[in-house]
Design a protein around this motif. Structure first.
Motif, mmCIF file in Angstrom:
data_model
loop_
_atom_site.group_PDB
_atom_site.id
_atom_site.type_symbol
_atom_site.label_atom_id
_atom_site.label_comp_id
_atom_site.label_asym_id
_atom_site.label_seq_id
_atom_site.Cartn_x
_atom_site.Cartn_y
_atom_site.Cartn_z
ATOM 1 N N ALA A 38 -7.147 -1.015 7.499
ATOM 2 C CA ALA A 38 -6.514 0.264 7.175
ATOM 3 C C ALA A 38 -5.323 0.072 6.241
ATOM 4 C CB ALA A 38 -6.072 0.951 8.473
ATOM 5 N N ALA A 39 -4.488 -0.918 6.521
ATOM 6 C CA ALA A 39 -3.271 -1.111 5.728
ATOM 7 C C ALA A 39 -3.587 -1.610 4.324
ATOM 8 C CB ALA A 39 -2.333 -2.086 6.442
ATOM 9 N N THR A 40 -4.517 -2.556 4.200
ATOM 10 C CA THR A 40 -4.830 -3.064 2.861
ATOM 11 C C THR A 40 -5.496 -2.005 1.989
ATOM 12 O OG1 THR A 40 -6.894 -3.997 3.736
ATOM 13 C CG2 THR A 40 -4.997 -5.474 3.582
ATOM 14 N N ALA A 41 -6.324 -1.156 2.585
ATOM 15 C CA ALA A 41 -6.962 -0.094 1.802
ATOM 16 C C ALA A 41 -5.912 0.864 1.242
ATOM 17 C CB ALA A 41 -7.971 0.659 2.669
ATOM 18 N N HIS A 42 -4.968 1.275 2.090
ATOM 19 C CA HIS A 42 -3.929 2.198 1.625
ATOM 20 C C HIS A 42 -2.982 1.513 0.643
ATOM 21 C CE1 HIS A 42 -1.123 5.417 1.424
ATOM 22 N NE2 HIS A 42 -0.203 4.833 2.169
ATOM 23 N N ALA A 43 -2.628 0.252 0.924
ATOM 24 C CA ALA A 43 -1.737 -0.468 0.013
ATOM 25 C C ALA A 43 -2.375 -0.647 -1.355
ATOM 26 C CB ALA A 43 -1.370 -1.826 0.608
ATOM 27 N N GLY A 44 -3.672 -0.968 -1.388
ATOM 28 C CA GLY A 44 -4.357 -1.122 -2.659
ATOM 29 C C GLY A 44 -4.386 0.165 -3.467
ATOM 30 N N ARG A 45 -4.504 1.300 -2.783
ATOM 31 C CA ARG A 45 -4.495 2.592 -3.486
ATOM 32 C C ARG A 45 -3.126 2.899 -4.069
ATOM 33 N NH1 ARG A 45 -7.555 4.287 1.164
ATOM 34 N NH2 ARG A 45 -5.620 5.090 2.075
ATOM 35 N N THR A 46 -2.085 2.709 -3.272
ATOM 36 C CA THR A 46 -0.749 3.156 -3.684
ATOM 37 C C THR A 46 -0.099 2.240 -4.707
ATOM 38 O OG1 THR A 46 0.207 1.986 -1.786
ATOM 39 C CG2 THR A 46 -0.330 4.312 -1.491
ATOM 40 N N GLU A 47 -0.579 1.003 -4.848
ATOM 41 C CA GLU A 47 0.054 0.069 -5.779
ATOM 42 C C GLU A 47 -0.653 0.000 -7.124
ATOM 43 O OE1 GLU A 47 2.914 -1.344 -5.460
ATOM 44 O OE2 GLU A 47 3.216 -0.571 -3.421
ATOM 45 N N GLN A 48 -1.529 0.955 -7.417
ATOM 46 C CA GLN A 48 -2.136 1.007 -8.742
ATOM 47 C C GLN A 48 -1.080 1.392 -9.776
ATOM 48 O OE1 GLN A 48 -5.398 0.179 -9.409
ATOM 49 N NE2 GLN A 48 -5.453 -0.430 -7.256
ATOM 50 N N GLY A 49 -1.196 0.795 -10.970
ATOM 51 C CA GLY A 49 -0.173 1.005 -11.983
ATOM 52 C C GLY A 49 0.029 2.457 -12.362
ATOM 53 N N GLY A 50 -1.065 3.204 -12.547
ATOM 54 C CA GLY A 50 -0.936 4.606 -12.928
ATOM 55 C C GLY A 50 -0.257 5.449 -11.868
ATOM 56 N N LEU A 51 -0.577 5.188 -10.602
ATOM 57 C CA LEU A 51 0.045 5.955 -9.528
ATOM 58 C C LEU A 51 1.522 5.598 -9.375
ATOM 59 C CD1 LEU A 51 -0.352 8.013 -7.283
ATOM 60 C CD2 LEU A 51 -1.024 6.139 -5.767
ATOM 61 N N LEU A 52 1.867 4.332 -9.590
ATOM 62 C CA LEU A 52 3.275 3.938 -9.509
ATOM 63 C C LEU A 52 4.108 4.655 -10.563
ATOM 64 C CD1 LEU A 52 3.124 0.094 -8.855
ATOM 65 C CD2 LEU A 52 4.053 1.839 -7.340
ATOM 66 N N ALA A 53 3.547 4.803 -11.771
ATOM 67 C CA ALA A 53 4.276 5.529 -12.811
ATOM 68 C C ALA A 53 4.558 6.973 -12.400
ATOM 69 C CB ALA A 53 3.474 5.493 -14.104
ATOM 70 N N LEU A 54 3.651 7.553 -11.624
ATOM 71 C CA LEU A 54 3.858 8.920 -11.147
ATOM 72 C C LEU A 54 4.866 8.967 -10.004
ATOM 73 C CD1 LEU A 54 3.040 11.923 -11.144
ATOM 74 C CD2 LEU A 54 1.179 11.312 -9.576
ATOM 75 N N THR A 55 4.744 8.054 -9.034
ATOM 76 C CA THR A 55 5.630 8.096 -7.862
ATOM 77 C C THR A 55 7.073 7.750 -8.216
ATOM 78 O OG1 THR A 55 5.000 5.818 -7.325
ATOM 79 C CG2 THR A 55 3.771 7.583 -6.250
#
Length: 467
Positions: A363-380
């Motif tokens: 569960a944690a690695t799936a969510h971490a992999g989603r949230t640490e994408q470069g495009g999403l980081l630029a938004l957050t």
């Protein structure tokens, strides 16, 4: 060889040359060997035979380097091949093209094989240098170091490259299932050879994919105990002399190593034959009897709803969101609930604790992999709270989920005056979450943290909560 295969191999090698992670992979085995290989007169060793340290010779050093690769480098090599710069491929162009899928698979396999051969060559050079530091110069034999190391390590490294290509060919194994299957394959190969009767010959050598047990056990009694990973050394015991050369030249050993290389060379053929194209969106349908696990349709927007107001407690809201996103999906929540209920009936250290960590890993690695994408980081980064605040909340959320799944076991132990399950749950939850988000931030994906944490989970399961 076809032009398609050569083009794919050349392109992949060019992209590998731009990867910063390649230099780390090249250094892993040589650096680990410096600390894992015991010199003459040492009182501890990664490899021990019936409580005795092997006497260091050139063939023994090559064999011990093979053990370092089989126990440490194989999973790291698979992680690198799955998550490096070549993980993104132009399948939208390749799959409609008339190019053979078999040729494409062989091209990429040859590139992976050349990369791993370079790693093996760097390890060989480091082994010769280590031999000069740890042995008299007149006893250093680069030929035997090279032959022993390559005979042991080349087939499993080739299989790693082959499995990467095979898992990329099917939709189910392109994700988390591929890492799980490789973990089972790698751990199973180690367990199989260590649990065997250490017989000699072609059949026994074929059962030894990692290749080190046949040279290690040659000439020893069948009742000898082998320990890899730091076993207890008998105080005052003399060093044991191993006939590694006899094991490598033993009838059937080299033939078995060549057979494994041939099997590895056939896997890309199978990968090309069973390849399934990528699809955009959902790739499989949920069976009717599992429809209740689907999240359901989203609620329609209410045009009369009042405008959103700033959260009064943004940190608490962020923590609640991270908990909900880590434990996303009804199936995950049902599994977590089952583990929490099982804690009333099963021992924590040997059952519910490892089960809770395994669920948290996925569960944690799936969510971490989603949230640490470069495009999403630029938004957050434009949000009210920074990505670092979200990462801190992620670790806190994972720790709270671990405590929730372990609540029954902790309660039973506290009533008996035992705080060990509470400490274990805190360490397991915080450590798993911190490792997941850190590795995901470094690699921008879920593959590396998932496989690293699966290995950590295996050691936690084997440890069983301590003696």
């Amino acid at each position: 060889m076809s032009a398609v295969a050569l083009s794919c191999a050349r392109t992949s090698l060019t992209r590998y040359g731009r990867s910063a992670g390649l230099w780390i992979l090249l250094l892993v085995a040589p650096v680990a060997a410096r600390f894992m290989i015991a010199g003459r007169g040492a009182h501890n060793s990664v490899i021990s035979v019936s409580g005795q340290v092997p006497w260091l010779t050139s063939p023994v050093l090559g064999m011990e380097l093979g053990v370092v690769i089989a126990t440490l480098l194989l999973p790291l090599a698979f992680i690198y091949l799955r998550s490096n710069i070549t993980r993104r491929q132009p399948w939208q162009v390749e799959e409609p093209s008339p190019g053979s899928r078999i040729a494409i698979a062989y091209g990429r396999w040859l590139a992976d094989l050349a990369l791993l051969a370079g790693v093996l060559a760097a390890t060989t050079v480091a082994g010769v240098f280590l031999a000069m530091l740890m042995m008299p110069l007149r006893e250093v034999d680069p030929l035997w170091i090279t032959l022993t190391l390559w005979a042991i390590a080349a087939p499993p490294l080739a299989m790693v490259a082959s499995l990467r290509i095979l898992f990329d060919a099917r939709r189910w194994t392109r994700g988390a299932l591929g890492e799980v299957l490789f973990f089972v394959f790698w751990m199973g190969s180690l367990v199989l050879v260590m649990a065997g009767d250490h017989a000699q010959g072609y059949a026994a050598a074929m059962a030894d994919l990692d290749g080190f047990m046949s040279p290690l056990a040659h000439g020893l009694h069948g009742d000898s105990n082998f320990t890899i990973g730091g076993g207890e050394i008998t105080a005052g015991a003399p060093a044991i002399h191993l006939d590694v050369i006899g094991g490598v030249l033993n009838d059937g050993y080299l033939a078995a190593r060549l057979t494994w290389l041939a099997i590895a060379a056939l896997v890309p053929l199978a990968a090309g034959l069973v390849h399934l194209p990528h699809v955009v969106g959902k790739t499989r349908k949920t069976p009717g009897w599992l429809k209740f696990l689907e999240p359901g349709a989203a609620k329609p927007a209410d045009p009369k709803a009042r405008e959103a107001r700033p959260g009064a407690l943004p940190w608490l809201t962020l923590l609640a969101c991270e908990i909900r996103l880590i434990a996303s999906g009804r199936l995950t929540r049902l599994a977590m609930l089952a583990v929490a209920i099982a804690g009333w009936f099963l021992p924590y250290a040997k059952a519910t604790g490892p089960a809770a960590m395994l669920l948290l890993v996925f569960a944690a690695t799936a969510h971490a992999g989603r949230t640490e994408q470069g495009g999403l980081l630029a938004l957050t980064r434009t949000g009210f709270l920074s990505p670092w605040a979200r990462r801190i909340a992620f670790v806190a959320a994972g720790t709270l989920l671990a405590l929730a799944m372990s609540g029954a076991g902790i309660g039973h132990a506290l009533m008996a005056g035992d705080t060990a399950p509470l400490i274990q749950a805190l360490a397991m939850g915080a450590g798993t979450s911190l490792a997941a988000i850190t590795l995901a931030a470094l690699t921008r994906g879920a593959t590396t943290p998932r496989l690293v944490l699966l290995i950590a989970w295996y050691f936690y399961l084997s440890w069983g909560g301590g003696p």
